[in-house]
Every structure is written in structure tokens, then in C-alpha cells.
Scaffold this active site. Structure first.
Site, PDB file in Angstrom:
ATOM      1  N   LEU A 670     -12.387   7.742   3.060  1.00  0.00           N
ATOM      2  CA  LEU A 670     -12.261   6.343   2.663  1.00  0.00           C
ATOM      3  C   LEU A 670     -12.130   5.487   3.914  1.00  0.00           C
ATOM      4  O   LEU A 670     -11.361   5.816   4.824  1.00  0.00           O
ATOM      5  CB  LEU A 670     -11.041   6.156   1.763  1.00  0.00           C
ATOM      6  CG  LEU A 670     -10.873   4.795   1.110  1.00  0.00           C
ATOM      7  CD1 LEU A 670     -11.898   4.595   0.011  1.00  0.00           C
ATOM      8  CD2 LEU A 670      -9.468   4.658   0.527  1.00  0.00           C
ATOM      9  N   ARG A 674     -13.842  -0.379   9.736  1.00  0.00           N
ATOM     10  CA  ARG A 674     -13.408   0.172  11.032  1.00  0.00           C
ATOM     11  C   ARG A 674     -14.510   1.096  11.505  1.00  0.00           C
ATOM     12  O   ARG A 674     -14.386   2.321  11.462  1.00  0.00           O
ATOM     13  CB  ARG A 674     -12.074   0.902  10.909  1.00  0.00           C
ATOM     14  CG  ARG A 674     -10.936   0.015  10.464  1.00  0.00           C
ATOM     15  CD  ARG A 674      -9.587   0.591  10.816  1.00  0.00           C
ATOM     16  NE  ARG A 674      -9.287   1.842  10.152  1.00  0.00           N
ATOM     17  CZ  ARG A 674      -8.138   2.493  10.311  1.00  0.00           C
ATOM     18  NH1 ARG A 674      -7.210   2.016  11.119  1.00  0.00           N
ATOM     19  NH2 ARG A 674      -7.914   3.629   9.662  1.00  0.00           N
ATOM     20  N   ASN A 699     -15.225   0.960   1.307  1.00  0.00           N
ATOM     21  CA  ASN A 699     -14.338   0.214   0.413  1.00  0.00           C
ATOM     22  C   ASN A 699     -14.348  -1.278   0.681  1.00  0.00           C
ATOM     23  O   ASN A 699     -13.508  -1.996   0.148  1.00  0.00           O
ATOM     24  CB  ASN A 699     -12.905   0.745   0.546  1.00  0.00           C
ATOM     25  CG  ASN A 699     -12.214   0.864  -0.792  1.00  0.00           C
ATOM     26  OD1 ASN A 699     -12.861   0.960  -1.819  1.00  0.00           O
ATOM     27  ND2 ASN A 699     -10.899   0.857  -0.782  1.00  0.00           N
ATOM     28  N   ARG A 730     -10.933   6.561  -3.808  1.00  0.00           N
ATOM     29  CA  ARG A 730     -10.840   7.819  -3.072  1.00  0.00           C
ATOM     30  C   ARG A 730     -10.984   9.023  -3.999  1.00  0.00           C
ATOM     31  O   ARG A 730     -11.513  10.065  -3.605  1.00  0.00           O
ATOM     32  CB  ARG A 730      -9.499   7.889  -2.337  1.00  0.00           C
ATOM     33  CG  ARG A 730      -9.269   9.169  -1.560  1.00  0.00           C
ATOM     34  CD  ARG A 730      -7.793   9.323  -1.195  1.00  0.00           C
ATOM     35  NE  ARG A 730      -7.342   8.284  -0.313  1.00  0.00           N
ATOM     36  CZ  ARG A 730      -7.429   8.335   1.019  1.00  0.00           C
ATOM     37  NH1 ARG A 730      -7.987   9.386   1.601  1.00  0.00           N
ATOM     38  NH2 ARG A 730      -6.972   7.347   1.749  1.00  0.00           N
ATOM     39  N   ASP A 747     -10.019   7.860   7.609  1.00  0.00           N
ATOM     40  CA  ASP A 747     -10.969   7.671   8.703  1.00  0.00           C
ATOM     41  C   ASP A 747     -10.307   7.753  10.070  1.00  0.00           C
ATOM     42  O   ASP A 747     -11.006   7.865  11.087  1.00  0.00           O
ATOM     43  CB  ASP A 747     -11.701   6.331   8.565  1.00  0.00           C
ATOM     44  CG  ASP A 747     -10.741   5.152   8.509  1.00  0.00           C
ATOM     45  OD1 ASP A 747      -9.518   5.374   8.572  1.00  0.00           O
ATOM     46  OD2 ASP A 747     -11.212   4.005   8.399  1.00  0.00           O
ATOM     47  N   ASP A 748      -8.986   7.717  10.123  1.00  0.00           N
ATOM     48  CA  ASP A 748      -8.295   7.848  11.414  1.00  0.00           C
ATOM     49  C   ASP A 748      -7.550   9.171  11.540  1.00  0.00           C
ATOM     50  O   ASP A 748      -6.721   9.327  12.428  1.00  0.00           O
ATOM     51  CB  ASP A 748      -7.327   6.680  11.626  1.00  0.00           C
ATOM     52  CG  ASP A 748      -6.292   6.574  10.510  1.00  0.00           C
ATOM     53  OD1 ASP A 748      -6.405   7.336   9.529  1.00  0.00           O
ATOM     54  OD2 ASP A 748      -5.385   5.739  10.625  1.00  0.00           O
ATOM     55  N   GLU A 834      -1.732   5.661  -3.818  1.00  0.00           N
ATOM     56  CA  GLU A 834      -2.676   6.530  -4.532  1.00  0.00           C
ATOM     57  C   GLU A 834      -2.400   8.001  -4.236  1.00  0.00           C
ATOM     58  O   GLU A 834      -2.619   8.872  -5.098  1.00  0.00           O
ATOM     59  CB  GLU A 834      -4.114   6.158  -4.157  1.00  0.00           C
ATOM     60  CG  GLU A 834      -4.663   6.774  -2.902  1.00  0.00           C
ATOM     61  CD  GLU A 834      -4.078   6.176  -1.618  1.00  0.00           C
ATOM     62  OE1 GLU A 834      -4.401   6.673  -0.534  1.00  0.00           O
ATOM     63  OE2 GLU A 834      -3.298   5.207  -1.721  1.00  0.00           O
ATOM     64  N   ASP A 835      -1.907   8.318  -3.047  1.00  0.00           N
ATOM     65  CA  ASP A 835      -1.588   9.704  -2.727  1.00  0.00           C
ATOM     66  C   ASP A 835      -0.378  10.185  -3.513  1.00  0.00           C
ATOM     67  O   ASP A 835      -0.322  11.336  -3.956  1.00  0.00           O
ATOM     68  CB  ASP A 835      -1.357   9.859  -1.224  1.00  0.00           C
ATOM     69  CG  ASP A 835      -0.445   8.774  -0.666  1.00  0.00           C
ATOM     70  OD1 ASP A 835       0.021   7.919  -1.445  1.00  0.00           O
ATOM     71  OD2 ASP A 835      -0.199   8.776   0.555  1.00  0.00           O
ATOM     72  N   ARG A 878       6.261   1.873  -1.719  1.00  0.00           N
ATOM     73  CA  ARG A 878       6.227   3.274  -2.156  1.00  0.00           C
ATOM     74  C   ARG A 878       7.497   3.645  -2.932  1.00  0.00           C
ATOM     75  O   ARG A 878       7.445   4.480  -3.847  1.00  0.00           O
ATOM     76  CB  ARG A 878       6.010   4.187  -0.952  1.00  0.00           C
ATOM     77  CG  ARG A 878       4.643   3.980  -0.310  1.00  0.00           C
ATOM     78  CD  ARG A 878       4.471   4.761   0.968  1.00  0.00           C
ATOM     79  NE  ARG A 878       4.012   6.121   0.740  1.00  0.00           N
ATOM     80  CZ  ARG A 878       2.747   6.475   0.527  1.00  0.00           C
ATOM     81  NH1 ARG A 878       1.804   5.556   0.448  1.00  0.00           N
ATOM     82  NH2 ARG A 878       2.414   7.738   0.367  1.00  0.00           N
TER      83      ARG A 878
END
Length: 921
Positions: A670, A674, A699, A730, A747-748, A834-835, A878
Site C-alpha cells: 500500500l 511516495r 491509494n 490493503r 512501502d517503507d 486496519e492492522d 488506536r
């Protein structure tokens, strides 16, 4: 005087009487001689000098040389001449050395040319050998196909059977009460490959449609519009459905009128075979008016049945339709903990013997005296329950008289007391909810009992059904003993002891299963209708429609930039991580269910009534995992060549092992605007073994730069465009994901190849769990009485972040289509969590914690731009997410674990004859 002298000179004379011609002659002679002398000097002297220089030095006697070279000592007497001499000598030596090197290089070039020629010959020989091997492989494959063709029959799809519209040759049973599928259902209209098409009549086209309850009618029509099995072509339909209830009493048609309207349906075909009559009840006092109607061979689905009316395996007992909304309000549903509530059990009801329904009036004398009615245990039940209440051993609440007017009910049935909200408040305080079945044993199920069951499951009170003769909703496919207690009435004196003996763990498991049954099959009209269709479809053994996948809209992009190699990613020493696939990507075999159905498949896969897509409802992974079932069901006969032999040394490094020897995984990444970070992450995947493809979920509404050159990493890179910016994207089950294993990665994220391969190996041993790298845990905040999200280093964890984790694609379907929509809305609202939602889902389904691999706690790449997770509000959001998810699930599904898998021996260099394996810590 001066002028006179000048005139004389001009005239050539001296004085007055000189001789001018003598002077003129002498001047001319001198000028001529002078010119001649200069000519001789300038012309002849150089010629003479040149002659001597070229001839005199040829003399034999060196001593007579006049212009010959001098000796070195004579010429080098001057200092600068000496320096020049030394330079000349040095240059001469260097020239000699260069000449020697040139000759040496020429010799080496000649040898290399000979080697090149030899290599060319070897390449040609290898090409010939490769061509021969290809021919051998092709011949072997051809022979294998011929052998398989000889040993296996040729199968093709059956010809679709479409009986005539006016078909009347179907044999009649002796009585409609004896109807079963084999004698009252026309299988010819439902081929195995038909897809189970269902035609739904429009109730407004018939007079009884105006008498239907508006809420039920509206909810039913909305459900029909979105169901995947409904078709508008009645000629190809397998089942025909007509909604006839709940009817409103003031305008309810007479039984004879309703019967005539049913028989006049355009596809009734004289006896109504392959028809389903649905009578949904929204109230406990719904009457069983279909009892007095001749329904022929049509199936009936309703909440009230008498034994003379109910046909097991043919008719369906459905739950009442109380909620017409799309999804329950989870904020109003009480949590599943604490396990024990204020009252051990409760019951409110009143038995009205004097109430007589139209059904009771038309029952014949023969039906009344058929068999000996058992003794009525209701008096004993009342006495026993009052004694338990008076003993004060436990807090119980039993009331056998309603404070207000009781709801209408059938004879011998316990009527409901009060309004629905009041009953729910009492059940929220009760651990168990007593449901006393009607005293009339001919009453198989009533709407009042079904309503009590619905309300108990809704608020988490474990149902205790007194009366084993009752047929609970969907009883032929739901294991009710996992969510309720069904006790014969003669055991009423043992009920108190039985309820006190159940452990807290069993209570929580039953309450959790009851909550699941209510959410999945009772709560909404869509769930009720889909469950009814699934039961019929399963009875006639037609496979379910495949669950839909998200169509990936690819963003065109240019590729071709050679991917670099990160030394930190590729430095694996002599460790063989596995082959870099040079063949086309290998997709996991599709799970296509066989067209045969056994009892073992039913009870292994359902655990409760089948859902609309035949998904595993509670424990999705049985001893035979979906991946294994694919091999077992397809009959391809794969032999696990990668496992079972033990493996040693180099062989273990190069082979995946396990029961699925050939398998790859898909990376889902996702990203959001960047590009530089994304390109670096993609380049780090270059050369990763067992990688099938990379799906980049773009996204952002802004497309990538047109001049952006994507790296070539040896596998396809699919850039998918999303409809909106959502972290839920995702976990969408994209159709481009062709493997069971998904590596979700940010992505990082910065992971080495050996770490990824180790995680893949571990996931293959625990396919039903999340396997990843960054671990987190939840904690209970005592002062605020709420849950907290914690990312501190700890020896214990309950979550693995999906920014770098493996999971099964099965969970992508559940997350996107089955998990409550309220959770996905929360993720979109906060752009976060989402995780956590995925960890809640997997732990809720499997009752297992995730698996963390390696000792790494972070995975961010150094030097990358700051992510959203570094914001202070990130953790506060969170915290809120965890507490909201707990409300939705009704309890905390996350489980703690201290288990971690480390690659202790995975990278240890051992001899090839030594066993090399994982060590689990």
C-alpha cells in the site's frame, strides 16, 4: 660655392677639367666584382661543405674524420647535455619494457581467443543437449497425457435439462405429508452446473400482496435485489419463491382465497413443485394460517409448525425477522464479559389455556386423539423453579404471571410478557434464559419460542430450552448444542445443578457461538434469506456461487529500469534461500469443490448453517486446510516431493518442504504519493525467491508521474487504482492475487530477503495465523477501565502488524465482505487501525494468537520520510479503535503469547550431511 661643387660631381668631373668617364668605369668594375664575389661565397661554399660532410666521413681511418661523431665523454662534458643523455637512456629502457609487455599481452590474447572458441563450441554442445532434453520432456509429457487419457474417462459438463413449462408427468406421492426431495422436487430443473437460479414472484402482482407487513415486504424486496442467485428468467429457474407473510390480521385474506391465489401462480404447474412459500414472522403472535391451505409439493419456510404439517428435510424452520436494518447496532448489544451476570437464569411468561386460534378450531377429532399425549410437566416446572428462587442459593428471576396484558399466543404456549425493550433489559442481566416449549407436543415450533430464542441470542443470554421435541431454526444444519442447552422437561429438577456445573470457559464459548449464530443467520433479512437459499442449495447438492473478487483496475506504467541490488538485502553469504523463479509465476490451485457432497463435508465445513457463500463460519481451518483440500478435491495426485525425506544441509536450504512443495506468495504494498520510497522498496524485492508478483495498491487519487520509470525485478508489478483513499484497500481480495499466501508490506518497510523467506516458511507451517515481524500488545487500563494499545518492547505480544506480515487470502474475503461494516467505517474515519482490525478478525475466528518471527521490533527503512505512525494522535486513535472493536465483537478476542520463532539454525553453516532445521523458541 657649394652649388658649383655639386654641379661638378653631377657632371662626372673633378674640378674644372677632370675626366668623368674614368670615374664611371672604375665604379662599375668595383660593383661587378663585389657582386660576383658574394655569389661565389653564397653558392659554392655550401656545396663544397656538403660534399665534404658526406664523403670525408667515409674514410676508413677514424682518425682522419673531420666531421664524424665525437665520443660520449667529449659530448657530455656540459651538464645539461648529461641530463639529456640520462633521459634518453631511461626512455630507451622503458621502451624495451613496453615492448616486452606488448609481446606478453599478444600471447595472452591469443590464448583467450582459443578459450573463446572452446566456449563457443561448449555453448553449441549445451544448446544441442538442451534441445534434446526439451524433446525428451515433450515426449514424456505427451506420453503422460496419453497414459492419463487411457486410465481416466473423458468427462464433460452434463447437458442442461429444461423440462417443458406444462410438465405434468411428475409422479404424485401418496400424501403431501409424505413429501421429501426425492418425490416432491424436480431435480431436472436444477443441474449441477446451473448455478442455482432462483425466481422470486412479485407479491404486488397478487391480491394478498396488499396484506403483507410493510416492513417485512420492504426488507425482503431489498434482499432479493442484491442476492447473487436471483434471476429474472423464470424459464431457467431451479426454485420459485413467493412471500406470503407476515399478513396483517385486519386485511388478511381467507385461507381459501390465498390457496386459490397460490395455485394460480404462472409457474405453479398444478402441484407447486420446486416452489418455496416463505412466511416470515415479526411478532410472537403470528398465526400459522398456512396450516389450513393445500400447498401441494411446495416447500414451506416459517417459524410455526405442527408435526402433521412439518416435513423433515423438506420444510425449513426459519427465525423471526425482527430487524429490517442492514446491520445490527453493536453499541446497543451488551458485551459478552463478564461471563456471569446478576441472575443465574430468568423467565417471564404466562400460559393462557383459554386462547383458541383458528388452527385449534379446525383440528379434527382424529388428529386430537392420535397417540397418547404425554403428561404436562408445566406444573412441575413452575414448582421447581419457584423453589430455586425461594432457596436464595442463586439470584434467579422467574415470573409466571405477566404484569401487563400478555402477548397473544397459541394454546399451551407460554406467552411473552411486556414490551421487547423490557424483556431485553432483563436478559442482559441473565446468564441463562429459560425457554419452556408448549405443552402440546404436536407443536414442533412456535413463533413465540423462536422469538425468545432470538432475543436471548441477541443479548448474550445462553438459551436453556426445556423440551427436547422442539425443532429450533435451521436445526438440520446448526449444531445447537454448541450455543444452547436442550433439556428434556422431566429433568427440570436437575436444571439448577446442571447450570451451576458449567465452567466459565464453556459459558464464554457458548455465548460467543450464540452471538455468531445470531449475527450470521438471524439478525437481518439478508441473513435469513441467504440462509434459507443455502439450505435448499446444499440439500440438492449444488455448489455455492464463488465469492466475488475485487477487479483490479491497472494503472499503466513504464518499466524497464534495471533494479539495483541493496548489499544489505542480498548479503546472505553462502545461504541458499531458494530458486529465483525463471519460469512464469505459479498460481495456487483454485479451490473448486467437487460436485459430490458427503456428511463429513457438511459437518466439517459448516459448524452451523451455511452462509450465502458457504464460507467457514467459525473455525475456517480444519485439520485439512483449504490449500490441502484443493489438492485432495482436485484429484490431481500431487506427490509432496519437497517434504517427507527429511532434508539435509544444502537440500534443506533449497527446498521449501512441507505438504505443498510448490508454492509462491504475492506481495501487496500500500502506498500514497511516495514515489521515491516506493521505488526503493520495489528494488529491494529484486531476486526474492518464491515471489509470484507484486500488487501495488495506489491509494491516492493523483496518478503516478508519467515519466516515472518502474524497476524491473523479474516478476510482474501490478499497480492497482482504488476508488477512494482507504486503508481497507490493503485487504481487498484483488483478482490479481493468485496465491494463497499474501505478504502485506508497507512501502517503507525494510526487510532482508532471508527474513522474508524465513517468515514464509513459518507461515506454511501455520497457514491459519498471521505470521509477521513487528509485534504489539494490548493492556487493560485499570484507572480508566478501558483497553490500551502498547508498542513498547515486551516479551509478550497479542498482535502482529500487517505492515510486514503473511496471512491467507481467505482472511481478505472475510475482512472485506463478512466482518461487520462498522469496523471498516471506523478504519476510514481515523485512517488508522486496519492492522488491529485484521488481528481481531483472525483471533476471533481461530482463537489463536499471531506468530512473531525474528527478534526485530521495527521494520522502517532508515532515512525514509516520517510516517503517520509517528504522530501523537496515532496512538490515541488506536486506543479508541481497540475499545470500539471490543464493543463490536462483544469481548476481547486478542490472545497473549510469549511464543516467538527465531532463525537460530536457519543460517548456520553445516556440512551437507548434517541436518539443518528451524529452532522454535
Amino acid at each position: 660655392e657649394l652649388m658649383t661643387g655639386y654641379t661638378m660631381l653631377r657632371n662626372g668631373g673633378v674640378g674644372n677639367g677632370g675626366q668623368p668617364w674614368v670615374l664611371r668605369w672604375s665604379s662599375r668594375i668595383r660593383l661587378t666584382w663585389l657582386s660576383f664575389t658574394l655569389f661565389i661565397i653564397l653558392v659554392f661554399f655550401p656545396l663544397i661543405a656538403h660534399y665534404y660532410l658526406t664523403t670525408i666521413d667515409d674514410a676508413d681511418d677514424a682518425g682522419k674524420r673531420i666531421f664524424g661523431p665525437r665520443t660520449g665523454n667529449e659530448l657530455c662534458e656540459v651538464k645539461h647535455v648529461q641530463d639529456l643523455c640520462r633521459i634518453r637512456e631511461s626512455v630507451s629502457e622503458e621502451l624495451l619494457q613496453l615492448e616486452a609487455k606488448r609481446q606478453e599481452l599478444n600471447s595472452e590474447i591469443a590464448k583467450l581467443n582459443l578459450k573463446i572458441e572452446a566456449c563457443k563450441k561448449s555453448i553449441e554442445n549445451a544448446k544441442q543437449d538442451l534441445l534434446q532434453l526439451k524433446n525428451v520432456i515433450s515426449q514424456t509429457e505427451h506420453s503422460y497425457k496419453e497414459l492419463m487419457a487411457q486410465n481416466q474417462p473423458k468427462l464433460s459438463l452434463p447437458i442442461r435439462l429444461l423440462p417443458d413449462k406444462d410438465d405434468v408427468t411428475f409422479p404424485l406421492p401418496k400424501s403431501n405429508r409424505n413429501c421429501r426431495l426425492h418425490n416432491c422436487f424436480d431435480y431436472s430443473r436444477c443441474p449441477l452446473t446451473s448455478g442455482f437460479p432462483v425466481y422470486v414472484y412479485n407479491s404486488d402482482d397478487y391480491p394478498f400482496g396488499s396484506s403483507l407487513d410493510p416492513l417485512i415486504k420492504q426488507a425482503f424486496e431489498a434482499t432479493v435485489r442484491t442476492n447473487v442467485y436471483v434471476t429474472e428468467n423464470a424459464n431457467i429457474a431451479c426454485v420459485y419463491i413467493i412471500l406470503v407473510g407476515e399478513l396483517q390480521e385486519p386485511i388478511m385474506p381467507k385461507p381459501t382465497e390465498l390457496e386459490q391465489q397460490l395455485h394460480s401462480l404462472p409457474y405453479w404447474r398444478t402441484d407447486g413443485h420446486n416452489h418455496l412459500i416463505i412466511n416470515l414472522s415479526r411478532k410472537s403472535e403470528t398465526q400459522n394460517f398456512i396450516y389450513n391451505i393445500s400447498t401441494g409439493r411446495a416447500m414451506i419456510a416459517q417459524s410455526t409448525f405442527y408435526d402433521v404439517q412439518y416435513r423433515p428435510g423438506f420444510d425449513i424452520v426459519v427465525s423471526p425477522l425482527v430487524h429490517a436494518m442492514s446491520e445490527p447496532n453493536f453499541l446497543e448489544i451488551p458485551p459478552q464479559v463478564p461471563v456471569k451476570r446478576k441472575y443465574l437464569f430468568s423467565f417471564q411468561g404466562e400460559k393462557i389455556e383459554s386462547l383458541r386460534s383458528s388452527l385449534q378450531e379446525v383440528r379434527s377429532f382424529e388428529e386430537e386423539i392420535e397417540g397418547n399425549a404425554p403428561a404436562d410437566y408445566d406444573d412441575r416446572i413452575i414448582t421447581t423453579l419457584k423453589a430455586v428462587q425461594d432457596s436464595k442459593l442463586d439470584f434467579v428471576l422467574v415470573e409466571f404471571t405477566c404484569k401487563n396484558q400478555p402477548k397473544a399466543s397459541l394454546p399451551t404456549e407460554w406467552a411473552l410478557c411486556g414490551e421487547r425493550d423490557d424483556r431485553l433489559e432483563l436478559l442482559k442481566l441473565s446468564t441463562f434464559a429459560l425457554i419452556i416449549t408448549p405443552g402440546d407436543t404436536h407443536l414442533v415450533i412456535s413463533a413465540g419460542c423462536a422469538m425468545r430464542l432470538f432475543e436471548a441470542l441477541e443479548v448474550g443470554a445462553i438459551p436453556v430450552v426445556l423440551g427436547e421435541q422442539v425443532q429450533l431454526p435451521y436445526h438440520d444444519v446448526i449444531r445447537w448444542n454448541e450455543a444452547a442447552l436442550i433439556i428434556p422437561k422431566p429433568r427440570i429438577t436437575e436444571v439448577h445443578f446442571l447450570l451451576r456445573s458449567i465452567s466459565d470457559n464453556d459459558l464464554l464459548a457458548m455465548r460467543r457461538q450464540g452471538r455468531f449464530l445470531w449475527e450470521t443467520y438471524f439478525s437481518t433479512s439478508d441473513n435469513v434469506f441467504s440462509t434459507v437459499l443455502a439450505i435448499i442449495r446444499t440439500r440438492i447438492q449444488i455448489p455455492a456461487a464463488p465469492i466475488r473478487e475485487e477487479t483490479a483496475v491497472e494503472i499503466p506504467h513504464r518499466s524497464g529500469k534495471a533494479a539495483g541490488t541493496d548489499p544489505n538485502m542480498a548479503d546472505n553469504g553462502d545461504l541458499d534461500l531458494g530458486p529465483v523463479e525463471t519460469e512464469p509465476p505459479y498460481a495456487s490451485p483454485k479451490y473448486l469443490r467437487n460436485f459430490t457432497l458427503t456428511a463429513m463435508d457438511i459437518y466439517r465445513n459448516w459448524n452451523s448453517a451455511p452462509g450465502p457463500f458457504h464460507l467457514f463460519p467459525y473455525t475456517p481451518f480444519d485439520p485439512v486446510l483449504p490449500s490441502e483440500a484443493k489438492f485432495l478435491g482436485s484429484g490431481t495426485g500431487f506427490r509432496p516431493i519437497g517434504g517427507g525425506a527429511g532434508g539435509s544441509g544444502k537440500e534443506f536450504q533449497a527446498a521449501l518442504g512441507g505438504n505443498v512443495p510448490r508454492e509462491q506468495f504475492t506481495v501487496v504494498m500500500l502506498t500514497y504519493e511516495r514515489e521515491e520510497v516506493l521505488m526503493n522498496s520495489l528494488e529491494r524485492l529484486n531476486g526474492l525467491p518464491y515471489l509470484n508478483k507484486v500488487v501495488v495498491v495506489w491509494n491516492s487519487p493523483k496518478l503516478p508521474s508519467e515519466d516515472l520509470l518502474w524497476p524491473d525485478i523479474g516478476v510482474p508489478i501490478m499497480v492497482v487504482r482504488t476508488e477512494k483513499n482507504s486503508l481497507n484497500n490493503r485487504f481487498l481480495p484483488w483478482d490479481e492475487i493468485e496465491t494463497e499466501a499474501i505478504l502485506s508490506i508497507d512501502d517503507d518497510a525494510h526487510l532482508r530477503h532471508d527474513e522474508i523467506m524465513f517468515g514464509f516458511r513459518v507461515w506454511r507451517e501455520a497457514r491459519d495465523r498471521i505470521v509477521g515481524f513487528p509485534g504489539r500488545y494490548h493492556a487493560w487500563d485499570i484507572p480508566h477501565q478501558s483497553w490500551l494499545y502498547n508498542s513498547n518492547y515486551s516479551c509478550e505480544l497479542s498482535m502482529v502488524l500487517t505492515g510486514a506480515a503473511f496471512f491467507h487470502k481467505y482472511y481478505a474475503y472475510l475482512y472485506s465482505y463478512v466482518m461487520p461494516q462498522a469496523i471498516r467505517d471506523m478504519v476510514d474515519e481515523y485512517i488508522n487501525c486496519e492492522d488491529i482490525a485484521m488481528n481481531f478478525l483472525v483471533s476471533h475466528l481461530t482463537r489463536k494468537p499471531p506468530i512473531k518471527v525474528t527478534s526485530r521490533w521495527t521494520f522502517r527503512c532508515p532515512g525514509c520520510p516520517q510516517a503517520l505512525s509517528h504522530d501523537d494522535s496515532h496512538f490515541h486513535e488506536r486506543h479508541k479503535c481497540i475499545n470500539f472493536f471490543v464493543k463490536v465483537y462483544g469481548y476481547m478476542p486478542l490472545l497473549y503469547t510469549q511464543f516467538r520463532v527465531d532463525s537460530v539454525l536457519f543460517k548456520t553453516r553445516l556440512p551437507h550431511d548434517k541436518t539443518k532445521c528451524f529452532k522454535f523458541i
